[in-house]
Design an enzyme around this catalytic site. Sequence first.
Site, short mmCIF file in Angstrom:
data_model
loop_
_atom_site.label_atom_id
_atom_site.label_comp_id
_atom_site.label_asym_id
_atom_site.label_seq_id
_atom_site.Cartn_x
_atom_site.Cartn_y
_atom_site.Cartn_z
NE ARG A 126 -3.02 0.34 3.24
CZ ARG A 126 -2.33 0.47 4.39
NH1 ARG A 126 -1.56 1.53 4.59
NH2 ARG A 126 -2.40 -0.45 5.32
CE1 TYR B 253 -16.55 12.68 -15.18
CE2 TYR B 253 -16.08 12.49 -12.85
CZ TYR B 253 -16.46 11.92 -14.04
OH TYR B 253 -16.75 10.58 -14.09
CG ASP C 34 -9.46 16.74 -13.68
OD1 ASP C 34 -8.82 16.21 -14.61
OD2 ASP C 34 -10.48 16.22 -13.17
CE LYS D 54 -12.90 9.18 -17.74
NZ LYS D 54 -13.19 10.44 -17.06
C1 LIG Z 1 -13.59 10.72 -15.68
C2 LIG Z 1 -13.12 11.95 -15.01
C3 LIG Z 1 -12.87 11.97 -13.64
C4 LIG Z 1 -13.12 10.75 -12.75
O1 LIG Z 1 -12.23 9.73 -13.05
P1 LIG Z 1 -12.57 8.15 -12.88
O2 LIG Z 1 -11.33 7.51 -13.37
O3 LIG Z 1 -13.79 7.87 -13.68
O4 LIG Z 1 -12.81 7.92 -11.43
C5 LIG Z 1 -12.39 13.14 -13.08
N1 LIG Z 1 -12.18 14.23 -13.84
C6 LIG Z 1 -12.43 14.25 -15.16
C7 LIG Z 1 -12.17 15.49 -15.93
C8 LIG Z 1 -12.89 13.12 -15.79
O5 LIG Z 1 -13.15 13.14 -17.11
#
Ligand SMILES: *Cc1c(COP(=O)(O)O)cnc(C)c1O
Length: 394
Positions: A55, A107, A179, A204
Site C-alpha cells: 500500500r 466533471y 485536473d 481516459k
Molecule cells: C472521468 C473523469 C474523472 C473521474 O475519473 P474516474 O477515473 O472515472 O474515477 C475526473 N475528472 C475528469 C475530468 C474526468 O473526465
Amino acid sequence: MSSSNQDNRLKIESRLAQIGSQEEPVTGAVSFPVYQATAFRHPKLGQSTGFDYARTKSPTRKVLEDAIAELESGDAGFACSSGMAALQTVFAMFSQGDHLIVSLDLYGGTYRLLEKIMSRFGVTSTYVDTNDFDALEANVKPNTKGIIIETPTNPLMMITDLELVCSWAKKKGIVSIVDNTLLTPFFQRPIELGADIVVHSATKYLGGHNDVLAGLIVTKGKELSEQMAFLHNSIGAVLSPQDSWLLMRGMKTLAIRMERHQYNATKMTEFLQGHPQVESVYYPALPTHPGHEIQNKQSSGNTGIFSFKLKDARYIEPILRHIKLIAFAESLGGVESLMTYPAVQTHADIPLEIRTKVGVDDKLLRYSVGIEHIDDLIADLSNAIELARQEIEG
Ligand SMILES: *Cc1c(COP(=O)(O)O)cnc(C)c1O
C-alpha cells in the site's frame, strides 16, 4: 508556453515510449514486470529494500508514479484506483471549515464528491468561472484554502488562464489543483504554469483504451509531496500492480494517439460547423472559441473532446440511435469514438439550475473522437443526422 526548467530532457515522445523500459536491471526486461507482491523481505533489522508493504510503495506502481511526476514536471507522483480516488485523496488535505473555489462546468463526479461528501465533513465549495478575475476576487474568503480548475472543462470547453489564476492563488496562499485529464502532459503541463497539484483520471487519455480505471496525482514541492504520500498511504485507494502495468503500456503510445485525436477532432468540428442542423460547436481550437488565445498560449495542442448543439432537441434521440461506428457511451479519451448526452448522463448529478447557467442543455452532445479514420467517422455522424432529419420531417 512557459519554458520548462528541465529543457535538457529527452523529448516527451521519447520519454513516453520508454516508460519503465530501462528500469529492470536484473533481466533487462524492456516491459517493466508486474510485481504481484504485497510484502517485501527485509535484509535485516533496520534495513529495507525500499519496499515494505505494497500500500505504501510497490515496484510496478513506483515506475508509473515516477514517470507521471517527470512528465508533469512535478516532484512526486501517486497512482490511485480511479480518478475519483485521486481527487478524494487530494481533497483529504482539507479540514473542517475550509472553503474551496471550483471551476464551473466541473466533471459531475467531482461535483458530487464535493457536494455530497466533502460538505458533510465541513468543507464548502463555491463554483465560479475561474477565468473571470472579478468573480474570483468576489468569492475568495478568509478560509479559502484551495482552487480546483479544469481547463478545458467538459462538456463546454471553457478555458482558464492557468498562469494568471495559479499566481493569483499563490499570492493568497491558496493551493491550486488542476485536473489535467483532457489535455494530458503531452499537450499541457499545469505545474510549469504555476499549479501546485495535478490530478488525472488516467482512465481516459493516459490509459487510452477504455480498459483500465486509474487516477494519478502529481505534486510540486517537498512539503506537499510528503503530505500527499501520507494521505495516499493512509487512505489506501492505491492502484494495483496489474493496472499500473496496463496504464504504463497505454501511456507509451500517448503522443501518437493525442496527435490523431486532435487531427480527427479538428476535422470533425470543421464538418459540424458547416452543418445545417447544428447550432454551435464548442472546441478551443476554433478561432471563434472565446478561450482560443489562452488555450494556444498555455497548451501545445488540443484535446479530442468537443461538444455541439443541435438546433432542435428532437434530433438527439434518433442521432444516438443511428450512430453505428461511434458508440453511445459515457466515457472519453479512448481510441474508440464515444458520444455522450451530458444532460442525462455525465452531468445528471449537477442541479438543473447550475447546468442551465453554464449551458449544458438538452440540445448538447459531447463527442470523444477516437483514432478511427476521419472519413468513416464523418460518414457515420452525417448519416445519423440525415436519418434523424428524415424521421422528424417525415
Ligand atoms: C472521468 C473523469 C474523472 C473521474 O475519473 P474516474 O477515473 O472515472 O474515477 C475526473 N475528472 C475528469 C475530468 C474526468 O473526465
